[in-house]
Design a protein around this motif. Structure first.
Motif, PDB file in Angstrom:
ATOM      1  N   ALA A  76     -47.867  35.073  17.359  1.00  0.00           N
ATOM      2  CA  ALA A  76     -48.096  35.081  15.913  1.00  0.00           C
ATOM      3  C   ALA A  76     -49.243  36.000  15.522  1.00  0.00           C
ATOM      4  CB  ALA A  76     -48.365  33.659  15.423  1.00  0.00           C
ATOM      5  N   VAL A  77     -50.327  36.001  16.285  1.00  0.00           N
ATOM      6  CA  VAL A  77     -51.497  36.806  15.917  1.00  0.00           C
ATOM      7  C   VAL A  77     -51.385  38.241  16.405  1.00  0.00           C
ATOM      8  CG1 VAL A  77     -52.970  34.771  15.954  1.00  0.00           C
ATOM      9  CG2 VAL A  77     -52.799  36.180  18.002  1.00  0.00           C
ATOM     10  N   SER A  78     -50.396  38.545  17.258  1.00  0.00           N
ATOM     11  CA  SER A  78     -50.300  39.885  17.843  1.00  0.00           C
ATOM     12  C   SER A  78     -49.286  40.769  17.144  1.00  0.00           C
ATOM     13  CB  SER A  78     -49.942  39.785  19.334  1.00  0.00           C
ATOM     14  OG  SER A  78     -50.902  39.038  20.041  1.00  0.00           O
ATOM     15  N   PHE A  79     -48.332  40.188  16.426  1.00  0.00           N
ATOM     16  CA  PHE A  79     -47.279  40.982  15.810  1.00  0.00           C
ATOM     17  C   PHE A  79     -47.264  40.757  14.302  1.00  0.00           C
ATOM     18  CE2 PHE A  79     -45.834  40.233  20.164  1.00  0.00           C
ATOM     19  CZ  PHE A  79     -45.583  41.534  20.564  1.00  0.00           C
ATOM     20  N   SER A  80     -46.665  41.702  13.625  1.00  0.00           N
ATOM     21  CA  SER A  80     -46.579  41.643  12.166  1.00  0.00           C
ATOM     22  C   SER A  80     -45.303  40.918  11.757  1.00  0.00           C
ATOM     23  CB  SER A  80     -46.585  43.060  11.576  1.00  0.00           C
ATOM     24  OG  SER A  80     -47.785  43.727  11.902  1.00  0.00           O
ATOM     25  N   PHE A  81     -45.460  39.775  11.152  1.00  0.00           N
ATOM     26  CA  PHE A  81     -44.337  39.006  10.644  1.00  0.00           C
ATOM     27  C   PHE A  81     -44.520  38.804   9.143  1.00  0.00           C
ATOM     28  CE2 PHE A  81     -44.732  37.482  15.074  1.00  0.00           C
ATOM     29  CZ  PHE A  81     -43.454  37.792  15.523  1.00  0.00           C
ATOM     30  N   ASN A  82     -43.479  38.248   8.548  1.00  0.00           N
ATOM     31  CA  ASN A  82     -43.606  37.775   7.187  1.00  0.00           C
ATOM     32  C   ASN A  82     -44.750  36.774   7.116  1.00  0.00           C
ATOM     33  OD1 ASN A  82     -42.833  35.433   5.160  1.00  0.00           O
ATOM     34  ND2 ASN A  82     -41.886  37.324   4.380  1.00  0.00           N
ATOM     35  N   SER A  83     -45.510  36.805   6.020  1.00  0.00           N
ATOM     36  CA  SER A  83     -46.723  35.986   5.936  1.00  0.00           C
ATOM     37  C   SER A  83     -46.428  34.504   6.155  1.00  0.00           C
ATOM     38  CB  SER A  83     -47.396  36.181   4.578  1.00  0.00           C
ATOM     39  OG  SER A  83     -46.512  35.842   3.528  1.00  0.00           O
ATOM     40  N   TYR A  84     -45.315  34.008   5.593  1.00  0.00           N
ATOM     41  CA  TYR A  84     -44.981  32.601   5.773  1.00  0.00           C
ATOM     42  C   TYR A  84     -44.644  32.303   7.237  1.00  0.00           C
ATOM     43  CZ  TYR A  84     -44.754  32.446   0.683  1.00  0.00           C
ATOM     44  OH  TYR A  84     -45.059  32.522  -0.649  1.00  0.00           O
ATOM     45  N   LYS A 139     -45.591  34.061   9.839  1.00  0.00           N
ATOM     46  CA  LYS A 139     -46.788  34.257  10.658  1.00  0.00           C
ATOM     47  C   LYS A 139     -47.682  33.020  10.632  1.00  0.00           C
ATOM     48  CE  LYS A 139     -50.581  37.553  11.295  1.00  0.00           C
ATOM     49  NZ  LYS A 139     -50.127  38.101  12.577  1.00  0.00           N
ATOM     50  N   TRP A 140     -47.947  32.526   9.411  1.00  0.00           N
ATOM     51  CA  TRP A 140     -48.802  31.348   9.305  1.00  0.00           C
ATOM     52  C   TRP A 140     -48.121  30.102   9.861  1.00  0.00           C
ATOM     53  CZ3 TRP A 140     -53.754  31.539   8.770  1.00  0.00           C
ATOM     54  CH2 TRP A 140     -54.346  32.611   8.085  1.00  0.00           C
ATOM     55  N   GLY A 141     -46.805  30.027   9.706  1.00  0.00           N
ATOM     56  CA  GLY A 141     -46.083  28.888  10.259  1.00  0.00           C
ATOM     57  C   GLY A 141     -46.139  28.859  11.780  1.00  0.00           C
ATOM     58  N   MET A 142     -45.893  30.025  12.402  1.00  0.00           N
ATOM     59  CA  MET A 142     -45.959  30.096  13.861  1.00  0.00           C
ATOM     60  C   MET A 142     -47.378  29.833  14.358  1.00  0.00           C
ATOM     61  SD  MET A 142     -43.499  33.346  14.767  1.00  0.00           S
ATOM     62  CE  MET A 142     -43.923  33.202  16.502  1.00  0.00           C
ATOM     63  N   THR A 143     -48.358  30.396  13.643  1.00  0.00           N
ATOM     64  CA  THR A 143     -49.745  30.186  14.055  1.00  0.00           C
ATOM     65  C   THR A 143     -50.122  28.707  13.957  1.00  0.00           C
ATOM     66  OG1 THR A 143     -50.309  32.405  13.260  1.00  0.00           O
ATOM     67  CG2 THR A 143     -52.126  30.867  13.644  1.00  0.00           C
ATOM     68  N   GLY A 144     -49.750  28.072  12.843  1.00  0.00           N
ATOM     69  CA  GLY A 144     -50.075  26.655  12.686  1.00  0.00           C
ATOM     70  C   GLY A 144     -49.375  25.775  13.701  1.00  0.00           C
ATOM     71  N   LEU A 145     -48.087  26.049  13.935  1.00  0.00           N
ATOM     72  CA  LEU A 145     -47.338  25.252  14.902  1.00  0.00           C
ATOM     73  C   LEU A 145     -47.893  25.430  16.309  1.00  0.00           C
ATOM     74  CD1 LEU A 145     -44.896  23.406  15.437  1.00  0.00           C
ATOM     75  CD2 LEU A 145     -43.510  25.482  15.720  1.00  0.00           C
ATOM     76  N   GLY A 146     -48.165  26.691  16.664  1.00  0.00           N
ATOM     77  CA  GLY A 146     -48.706  26.944  17.993  1.00  0.00           C
ATOM     78  C   GLY A 146     -50.080  26.335  18.189  1.00  0.00           C
ATOM     79  N   ALA A 147     -50.952  26.492  17.184  1.00  0.00           N
ATOM     80  CA  ALA A 147     -52.299  25.927  17.291  1.00  0.00           C
ATOM     81  C   ALA A 147     -52.259  24.403  17.355  1.00  0.00           C
ATOM     82  CB  ALA A 147     -53.151  26.386  16.109  1.00  0.00           C
ATOM     83  N   LEU A 148     -51.350  23.795  16.582  1.00  0.00           N
ATOM     84  CA  LEU A 148     -51.240  22.338  16.598  1.00  0.00           C
ATOM     85  C   LEU A 148     -50.795  21.837  17.968  1.00  0.00           C
ATOM     86  CD1 LEU A 148     -51.280  19.645  15.063  1.00  0.00           C
ATOM     87  CD2 LEU A 148     -48.895  20.088  14.398  1.00  0.00           C
ATOM     88  N   ALA A 149     -49.772  22.483  18.539  1.00  0.00           N
ATOM     89  CA  ALA A 149     -49.294  22.070  19.861  1.00  0.00           C
ATOM     90  C   ALA A 149     -50.368  22.285  20.923  1.00  0.00           C
ATOM     91  CB  ALA A 149     -48.025  22.839  20.220  1.00  0.00           C
ATOM     92  N   PHE A 150     -51.058  23.407  20.837  1.00  0.00           N
ATOM     93  CA  PHE A 150     -52.093  23.722  21.827  1.00  0.00           C
ATOM     94  C   PHE A 150     -53.240  22.714  21.769  1.00  0.00           C
ATOM     95  CE2 PHE A 150     -55.979  25.912  23.139  1.00  0.00           C
ATOM     96  CZ  PHE A 150     -55.603  26.429  24.371  1.00  0.00           C
ATOM     97  N   VAL A 151     -53.753  22.477  20.564  1.00  0.00           N
ATOM     98  CA  VAL A 151     -54.889  21.561  20.407  1.00  0.00           C
ATOM     99  C   VAL A 151     -54.489  20.130  20.746  1.00  0.00           C
ATOM    100  CG1 VAL A 151     -56.526  20.603  18.755  1.00  0.00           C
ATOM    101  CG2 VAL A 151     -56.009  23.043  18.720  1.00  0.00           C
ATOM    102  N   ALA A 152     -53.300  19.703  20.299  1.00  0.00           N
ATOM    103  CA  ALA A 152     -52.857  18.340  20.581  1.00  0.00           C
ATOM    104  C   ALA A 152     -52.701  18.111  22.082  1.00  0.00           C
ATOM    105  CB  ALA A 152     -51.544  18.058  19.859  1.00  0.00           C
ATOM    106  N   GLY A 153     -52.061  19.061  22.774  1.00  0.00           N
ATOM    107  CA  GLY A 153     -51.911  18.929  24.219  1.00  0.00           C
ATOM    108  C   GLY A 153     -53.242  18.924  24.940  1.00  0.00           C
TER     109      GLY A 153
END
Length: 699
Positions: A523-531, A533-547
């Motif tokens: 998510a942070v390395s490639f250019s995506f649609n803003s929604y 990008k933020w969705g992937m970043t939030g989902l990934g960060a949530l899974a990472f932090v929760a685990g």
């Protein structure tokens, strides 16, 4: 058969697997490991990277980028140190993956390391010839047969090919001799870098350290520039993993391997920071030559003769890196051959030199052919994939080892019957009937026993009775007859069920950390649609932090103390160290570029196809079956049989057909590696060319 093949993907081998036949000679100590690690890590890249990163990304704050990169590399080094101490094997990351994760991922790691070491050795050899020409006063002073020239559109480099063969021959003489030569070249390399520090400091104090008083300040590119520079400089620390590949040649691997890895990284970091501090301090960062920073600095300050000293250091650095690139390859091949994933030809150890000569010669010939005939610069980025994948799997292995360590496979059901048969008490008796608690335990753990049972296991040894039902040994500490004694209580069953629940939670948390690190990096390395990008970043960060938080809160498995060799080094601050290592390596892997991943995917796909067969011999037997069926072979009278149980022997036509198939496949793979992403028409050309060749051959 499909179920059995799929089960092998997650099949894990014992950490204390006994090896038969000739073994590697244990000659190395920590003193020998440090030059091997330092020589493999401090390559010629430092002679160029210092100028490039300082001028284009960081500025005078270059030492801090080296410091951050060193800390990031230390995360993987700590994980390597524990696994190397617990599971000392020549297979290095491949062996760790096979022991902790499974055969499928271990094969991918080993397959990627084969590509990395072969291309890495070829690329390094191609860089030695120009530096030798500088020492000789120009390329015209070299022998004509060593000069790089173009033949039929191919730029050949006889010098590079010859140097690879010399390095392979040196490694065939024995680990003690090759380690001694690598130590000499490493001392020369480090001495040259210390000369750069000493002479540069003299110039700096004389001129007032002009580089630190530049017009743009100390952080011209900001903190983000320092971080980006650290990401680039991280690859300058690759090489300490070579130490782990010599595990079977170390006298005391539990003590010496962690010491060798730690000292390698420490010395490398100190040298890098000293050299970078001097280079960016002598002249302003925007005046540094990105190609030859050290030679240019000394020449501009009245020391042109220092160029030859720096060139000697570059030649020594490339030589040690060449040895370090080829050294792990035959040992990885040997380890994979021992496990039946490669032909047994690679597992043979020379009785005189005590090294895997067959694998060394094959590696040397392959790397020499690439260095002689190919411009490997386009493939150089693929070298980093194998290393980063290894670093990633090592971090995952530490988490698996600490939270869900592999358990010994249960014995078969007929073995369990024999245990009852030889018991002192009769099996069927109204007075000695099993209690309700035991019956409940058996009903709960029998499915687990059936799930883990592997009918293809080569081991015929009978394990203890507690392995039959999978209950931890502490449950039966006070029981002489664990299956028949009525002293087993429900509370023990409940404790075991809680332990299984903890292991399941830990496994899910490890998976969440891995998925979160990957999603966040993409998510942070490639250019995506803003929604998106933020969705992937939030989902990934949530899974990472929760685990990560779940791993912090739950207890580590007590079985980790019984895994592998006890009493060795233990990675501190788990799970923080392996989790952060995962995040760093995932980010670097994602940012290697589409072209690199396009080429690597071809090699990995080929590896997946090969791994779908039980072994290379099995693949050959299947091919021969169809050749024999179509009349291309002859029947054997020596009792040999193919995969389908039919006797066979290869005829001349069959051997030529197989040789043509292998050669054309390798040619297509190499051509595809060089394929440009913006030229898809080249794919059609390759396909048509291969079709024409096949039709001509068959006619």
């Amino acid at each position: 058969m499909t179920i059995k093949w799929l089960s092998r993907i997650w099949r894990r081998k014992s950490a204390e697997h006994k090896r038969k036949g000739p073994q590697l000679a244990r000659h190395l100590t920590a003193i020998n490991l440090v030059p091997i690690g330092v020589g493999s890590t401090i390559g010629a890249g430092v002679y160029v990277l210092v100028g490039t990163v300082a001028r284009e990304q960081v500025g005078p704050a270059l030492p801090y980028s080296f410091l951050i990169a060193g800390i990031a590399a230390a995360l993987s080094a700590l994980c390597y140190a524990e696994l190397a101490s617990r599971c000392p094997s020549a297979g290095s990351a491949y062996h760790y993956a096979y022991t902790c994760v499974g055969e499928g991922l271990a094969w991918i790691i080993g397959w990627a390391l084969i590509l990395e070491n072969t291309i890495g050795g070829s690329a390094v050899a191609r860089g030695i010839a120009p530096n030798l020409a500088i020492l000789c006063g120009g390329a015209e002073n070299l022998p004509a047969w060593l000069l790089r020239r173009e033949v039929s559109g191919i730029v050949i480099d006889p010098c590079a090919g010859l140097l690879v063969l010399i390095a392979a021959a040196l490694l065939c003489t024995g680990i003690r001799e090759s380690a001694r030569m690598q130590a000499i070249m490493t001392v020369v390399n480090v001495s040259v870098l210390l000369f750069v520090v000493a002479a540069g400091s003299f110039i700096g104090f004389k001129s007032g350290w002009q580089g630190y008083h530049s017009r743009d300040g100390y952080l011209p590119y900001g903190l983000s520039g320092v971080i980006r520079g650290a990401g680039t400089l991280f690859f300058a620390f690759i090489g300490f993993d070579t130490v782990a590949s010599t595990a079977e040649e170390v006298k005391d691997p539990r003590r010496d391997l962690p010491i060798g890895i730690a000292l390698t990284l420490l010395i490398t970091s100190i040298v890098y920071m000293l050299v970078s501090s001097v280079v960016v301090g002598i002249v302003p960062y925007y005046l540094i030559d990105p190609d030859t920073p050290m030679s240019t600095i000394f020449a501009s300050n009245g020391m042109p003769w220092a160029m030859y000293v720096v060139t000697c250091g570059a030649v020594a650095a490339l030589s040690t890196t060449l040895l370090g690139s080829i050294l792990p390859q035959p040992r990885i091949l040997m380890s994979m051959a021992r496990d039946g994933l490669l032909p047994g030809f690679f597992s043979r150890v020379n009785k005189t030199s005590k090294v895997p000569v067959n694998g060394t010669l094959v590696t040397g010939l392959a790397a020499s052919a690439l260095a002689f005939t190919m411009e490997v610069d386009v493939l150089a980025g693929m070298v980093s994939v194998g290393t980063l994948l290894s670093f990633t799997i090592v971090g995952i292995s530490i988490l698996v080892l600490r939270y869900t360590p592999p358990m010994e496979p249960p014995i078969s059901l007929h073995s369990a019957t024999r245990v009852h048969k030889h018991s002192n008490q009769p099996q069927t008796s109204a007075n000695n009937a099993p209690s309700t608690e035991v019956t409940c335990s058996l009903l709960v753990y029998l499915p687990k026993c059936l799930e883990n049972y592997d009918s293809d296991s080569d081991s015929s040894s009978e394990s203890s009775s507690e392995d039959i039902i999978g209950v931890p040994s502490k449950v039966y500490e006070e029981n002489q007859q664990p299956l028949l004694n009525s002293s087993l209580k429900i509370v023990d069953l409940e404790e075991t069920l809680t332990e299984q629940s903890r292991r399941r939670t830990a496994a899910l948390s490890i998976g969440a950390v891995c998925a979160g690190a990957l999603f966040t990096s993409v998510a942070v390395s490639f250019s995506f649609n803003s929604y998106l990008k933020w969705g992937m970043t939030g989902l990934g960060a949530l899974a990472f932090v929760a685990g990560f938080l779940v791993l912090i809160m739950i207890d580590q498995d007590e079985g980790r103390h019984k895994f592998g060799s006890a009493g060795g080094f233990q990675c501190p601050w788990v799970p923080a160290v392996p989790v952060l290592s995962l995040l760093v390596n995932a980010y670097l892997l994602v940012n290697l570029g589409g072209g690199t991943w396009m080429r690597v995917s071809v090699w990995l796909t080929l590896g997946v196809i090969v791994s779908s067969f039980k072994s290379c011999e099995l693949m050959g037997q299947i091919v021969v079956h169809f050749i024999v069926r179509d009349g291309f072979g002859t029947r054997s009278k020596r009792g040999q049989s193919d995969f389908f149980g039919r006797p066979f022997a290869l005829g001349l036509e069959a051997r030529l057909f197989l040789l043509f198939s292998v050669a054309s496949s390798w040619y297509l793979a190499i051509e595809f590696f060089k394929l440009s992403l913006d030229d898809p028409a080249h794919l059609v050309l390759l396909r048509d060319r291969h079709t024409r060749w096949a039709s001509v051959f068959m006619e």
